[in-house]
Design a protein around this motif. Sequence first.
Motif, PDB file in Angstrom:
ATOM      1  N   THR A  17       0.840  -1.183   0.000  1.00 53.17           N
ATOM      2  CA  THR A  17       0.000   0.000   0.000  1.00 53.17           C
ATOM      3  C   THR A  17       0.881   1.240   0.000  1.00 53.17           C
ATOM      4  OG1 THR A  17      -1.684  -1.171   1.267  1.00 53.17           O
ATOM      5  CG2 THR A  17      -1.809   1.237   1.239  1.00 53.17           C
ATOM      6  N   PRO A  18       0.630   2.193  -0.897  1.00 50.39           N
ATOM      7  CA  PRO A  18       1.461   3.403  -0.908  1.00 50.39           C
ATOM      8  C   PRO A  18       1.375   4.125   0.426  1.00 50.39           C
ATOM      9  CG  PRO A  18       0.085   3.266  -2.875  1.00 50.39           C
ATOM     10  CD  PRO A  18      -0.395   2.200  -1.947  1.00 50.39           C
ATOM     11  N   PRO A  19       2.507   4.583   0.967  1.00 54.65           N
ATOM     12  CA  PRO A  19       2.483   5.273   2.257  1.00 54.65           C
ATOM     13  C   PRO A  19       1.789   6.621   2.165  1.00 54.65           C
ATOM     14  CG  PRO A  19       4.665   5.393   1.292  1.00 54.65           C
ATOM     15  CD  PRO A  19       3.866   4.482   0.410  1.00 54.65           C
ATOM     16  N   LEU A  20       1.212   7.056   3.280  1.00 52.32           N
ATOM     17  CA  LEU A  20       0.574   8.359   3.383  1.00 52.32           C
ATOM     18  C   LEU A  20       1.429   9.258   4.271  1.00 52.32           C
ATOM     19  CD1 LEU A  20      -3.136   7.245   3.986  1.00 52.32           C
ATOM     20  CD2 LEU A  20      -2.083   7.946   1.822  1.00 52.32           C
ATOM     21  N   ASN A  21       1.388  10.550   4.025  1.00 59.04           N
ATOM     22  CA  ASN A  21       2.162  11.492   4.818  1.00 59.04           C
ATOM     23  C   ASN A  21       1.431  11.758   6.131  1.00 59.04           C
ATOM     24  OD1 ASN A  21       4.648  12.940   4.714  1.00 59.04           O
ATOM     25  ND2 ASN A  21       3.462  14.836   4.710  1.00 59.04           N
ATOM     26  N   CYS A  22       1.855  11.097   7.192  1.00 64.75           N
ATOM     27  CA  CYS A  22       1.146  11.110   8.465  1.00 64.75           C
ATOM     28  C   CYS A  22       1.970  11.819   9.548  1.00 64.75           C
ATOM     29  CB  CYS A  22       0.875   9.677   8.934  1.00 64.75           C
ATOM     30  SG  CYS A  22      -0.145   8.702   7.812  1.00 64.75           S
ATOM     31  N   SER A  23       1.273  12.220  10.604  1.00 65.95           N
ATOM     32  CA  SER A  23       1.939  12.703  11.806  1.00 65.95           C
ATOM     33  C   SER A  23       2.239  11.508  12.707  1.00 65.95           C
ATOM     34  CB  SER A  23       1.061  13.702  12.559  1.00 65.95           C
ATOM     35  OG  SER A  23       0.689  14.776  11.726  1.00 65.95           O
ATOM     36  N   ILE A  24       3.385  11.543  13.346  1.00 63.57           N
ATOM     37  CA  ILE A  24       3.824  10.427  14.195  1.00 63.57           C
ATOM     38  C   ILE A  24       4.049  10.957  15.605  1.00 63.57           C
ATOM     39  CG2 ILE A  24       5.594   8.660  14.533  1.00 63.57           C
ATOM     40  CD1 ILE A  24       6.212   9.220  11.416  1.00 63.57           C
ATOM     41  N   HIS A  68      -3.959   5.370  14.435  1.00 60.32           N
ATOM     42  CA  HIS A  68      -3.462   3.990  14.478  1.00 60.32           C
ATOM     43  C   HIS A  68      -2.470   3.884  15.638  1.00 60.32           C
ATOM     44  CE1 HIS A  68      -5.045   3.135  10.360  1.00 60.32           C
ATOM     45  NE2 HIS A  68      -4.880   4.448  10.257  1.00 60.32           N
ATOM     46  N   HIS A  69      -2.684   2.914  16.528  1.00 60.15           N
ATOM     47  CA  HIS A  69      -1.896   2.804  17.746  1.00 60.15           C
ATOM     48  C   HIS A  69      -1.155   1.468  17.790  1.00 60.15           C
ATOM     49  CE1 HIS A  69      -4.212   6.284  19.065  1.00 60.15           C
ATOM     50  NE2 HIS A  69      -5.305   5.611  18.773  1.00 60.15           N
ATOM     51  N   HIS A  70       0.091   1.539  18.197  1.00 59.75           N
ATOM     52  CA  HIS A  70       0.917   0.338  18.331  1.00 59.75           C
ATOM     53  C   HIS A  70       1.546   0.346  19.721  1.00 59.75           C
ATOM     54  CE1 HIS A  70       3.583  -2.955  17.240  1.00 59.75           C
ATOM     55  NE2 HIS A  70       4.615  -2.239  17.662  1.00 59.75           N
ATOM     56  N   ASP A  71       1.239  -0.679  20.515  1.00 58.09           N
ATOM     57  CA  ASP A  71       1.737  -0.789  21.884  1.00 58.09           C
ATOM     58  C   ASP A  71       3.222  -1.135  21.870  1.00 58.09           C
ATOM     59  OD1 ASP A  71       2.199  -1.302  24.572  1.00 58.09           O
ATOM     60  OD2 ASP A  71       0.317  -2.386  24.858  1.00 58.09           O
ATOM     61  N   ARG A  72       4.046  -0.305  22.534  1.00 55.66           N
ATOM     62  CA  ARG A  72       5.490  -0.543  22.610  1.00 55.66           C
ATOM     63  C   ARG A  72       5.901  -1.103  23.969  1.00 55.66           C
ATOM     64  NH1 ARG A  72       8.647   3.948  22.500  1.00 55.66           N
ATOM     65  NH2 ARG A  72      10.296   3.011  21.247  1.00 55.66           N
ATOM     66  N   GLY A  73       4.942  -1.458  24.810  1.00 56.24           N
ATOM     67  CA  GLY A  73       5.257  -1.962  26.134  1.00 56.24           C
ATOM     68  C   GLY A  73       5.455  -0.818  27.108  1.00 56.24           C
ATOM     69  N   ASP A  74       6.566  -0.090  26.942  1.00 60.42           N
ATOM     70  CA  ASP A  74       6.839   1.042  27.819  1.00 60.42           C
ATOM     71  C   ASP A  74       6.332   2.359  27.238  1.00 60.42           C
ATOM     72  OD1 ASP A  74       8.585   1.237  25.725  1.00 60.42           O
ATOM     73  OD2 ASP A  74      10.396   1.447  26.941  1.00 60.42           O
ATOM     74  N   VAL A  79       0.072   6.821  15.074  1.00 56.22           N
ATOM     75  CA  VAL A  79       0.161   7.399  13.733  1.00 56.22           C
ATOM     76  C   VAL A  79      -1.155   8.123  13.452  1.00 56.22           C
ATOM     77  CG1 VAL A  79       0.468   6.946  11.281  1.00 56.22           C
ATOM     78  CG2 VAL A  79       1.731   5.585  12.967  1.00 56.22           C
ATOM     79  N   VAL A  80      -1.050   9.417  13.240  1.00 57.45           N
ATOM     80  CA  VAL A  80      -2.223  10.266  13.031  1.00 57.45           C
ATOM     81  C   VAL A  80      -2.438  10.438  11.532  1.00 57.45           C
ATOM     82  CG1 VAL A  80      -3.246  12.523  13.502  1.00 57.45           C
ATOM     83  CG2 VAL A  80      -1.751  11.460  15.202  1.00 57.45           C
ATOM     84  N   PRO A 122       6.177   9.830   5.504  1.00 56.92           N
ATOM     85  CA  PRO A 122       5.412   8.743   4.896  1.00 56.92           C
ATOM     86  C   PRO A 122       5.320   7.543   5.828  1.00 56.92           C
ATOM     87  CG  PRO A 122       7.083   9.598   3.379  1.00 56.92           C
ATOM     88  CD  PRO A 122       7.393  10.163   4.730  1.00 56.92           C
ATOM     89  N   VAL A 123       4.107   7.014   5.967  1.00 58.09           N
ATOM     90  CA  VAL A 123       3.868   5.832   6.782  1.00 58.09           C
ATOM     91  C   VAL A 123       2.943   4.892   6.013  1.00 58.09           C
ATOM     92  CG1 VAL A 123       3.007   4.913   8.962  1.00 58.09           C
ATOM     93  CG2 VAL A 123       4.090   7.167   8.921  1.00 58.09           C
ATOM     94  N   ALA A 124       3.352   3.640   5.886  1.00 54.59           N
ATOM     95  CA  ALA A 124       2.515   2.622   5.260  1.00 54.59           C
ATOM     96  C   ALA A 124       1.619   2.027   6.339  1.00 54.59           C
ATOM     97  CB  ALA A 124       3.366   1.541   4.616  1.00 54.59           C
ATOM     98  N   LEU A 125       0.337   2.305   6.249  1.00 57.75           N
ATOM     99  CA  LEU A 125      -0.611   1.840   7.251  1.00 57.75           C
ATOM    100  C   LEU A 125      -1.056   0.430   6.904  1.00 57.75           C
ATOM    101  CD1 LEU A 125      -2.761   5.091   7.566  1.00 57.75           C
ATOM    102  CD2 LEU A 125      -0.845   4.361   8.983  1.00 57.75           C
ATOM    103  N   GLY A 126      -0.832  -0.504   7.809  1.00 53.69           N
ATOM    104  CA  GLY A 126      -1.197  -1.890   7.554  1.00 53.69           C
ATOM    105  C   GLY A 126      -1.076  -2.706   8.814  1.00 53.69           C
ATOM    106  N   ASP A 127      -1.112  -4.013   8.638  1.00 53.58           N
ATOM    107  CA  ASP A 127      -1.075  -4.926   9.780  1.00 53.58           C
ATOM    108  C   ASP A 127       0.297  -5.526  10.020  1.00 53.58           C
ATOM    109  OD1 ASP A 127      -3.822  -4.548  10.109  1.00 53.58           O
ATOM    110  OD2 ASP A 127      -4.292  -6.159   8.683  1.00 53.58           O
ATOM    111  N   THR A 128       1.305  -5.071   9.305  1.00 55.98           N
ATOM    112  CA  THR A 128       2.631  -5.680   9.412  1.00 55.98           C
ATOM    113  C   THR A 128       3.646  -4.757  10.078  1.00 55.98           C
ATOM    114  OG1 THR A 128       3.169  -4.916   7.170  1.00 55.98           O
ATOM    115  CG2 THR A 128       2.239  -7.139   7.396  1.00 55.98           C
ATOM    116  N   GLY A 129       3.164  -3.792  10.859  1.00 56.84           N
ATOM    117  CA  GLY A 129       4.079  -2.858  11.506  1.00 56.84           C
ATOM    118  C   GLY A 129       4.363  -1.664  10.630  1.00 56.84           C
ATOM    119  N   TYR A 130       5.317  -0.861  11.051  1.00 58.16           N
ATOM    120  CA  TYR A 130       5.634   0.376  10.345  1.00 58.16           C
ATOM    121  C   TYR A 130       7.120   0.389  10.013  1.00 58.16           C
ATOM    122  CZ  TYR A 130       1.125   1.534  12.389  1.00 58.16           C
ATOM    123  OH  TYR A 130      -0.194   1.518  12.753  1.00 58.16           O
TER     124      TYR A 130
END
Length: 211
Positions: A17-24, A68-74, A79-80, A122-130
């Motif tokens: 999927t082409p990445p979108l220009n997102c805020s991180i 889109h939220h990804h738990d990093r543990g700490d 990704v906005v 650019p961020v590729a939004l998907g289920d395989t991480g970033y």
Amino acid sequence: MPNTAKTSTPPPRDAPTPPLNCSIFITDIVGYSDPRRDDYDRAVLRTTLWRVLTDAFTESGLNWRRCHHHDRGDGLLTVVPPTLSTSLLIEPLLSLLGESISRHNRGATDRLQLRSAVHVGPVALGDTGYPNASVIHAARMVDSDELRYRLDGSGQEFATMVSSYVYENVVRHVRGAVRADSFQRSCYQLGNVPITSWVYVSQQADNGGRP
């Protein structure tokens, strides 16, 4: 007459999927693995982090469920999407988040200290991480010795590092409690690459407690 109209060829099914220009927006709890903390302490801190983030995002006009939220543990990587303004991650989010952390710490037995970083790319939004370089850059900022030093040296509860792009194109143009002159320029190296970022430290009262 033959039909000469051009038709577009759909991409193959396995094309990325082409990445979108997102805020991180990425956060990290200070001292999360401190041996003085047990599993219960860390569970409380994680619950507190999710609460203060969701409350601050909602109050800032950032729809938590659209991000889109990804738990990093700490901490948490958020990704906005490009339909939500990056400026809201600066003003009013940073001041609201600092106030929320301070309110929590006034009645808490275990003090929450938080680092965060803001970048755009650019961020590729998907289920395989970033896997994108923009996300890696944000993660390096929040883990940088420079940000750790600025927060530890301040005795405060919350600090944020923003990339030069965010500072020049967003921070310098916002109006509110968080102003451009609240940020300090920071020059450091990641590996052999020179980096310039800007650091904001929330000026809240130091409540003491564990690191």
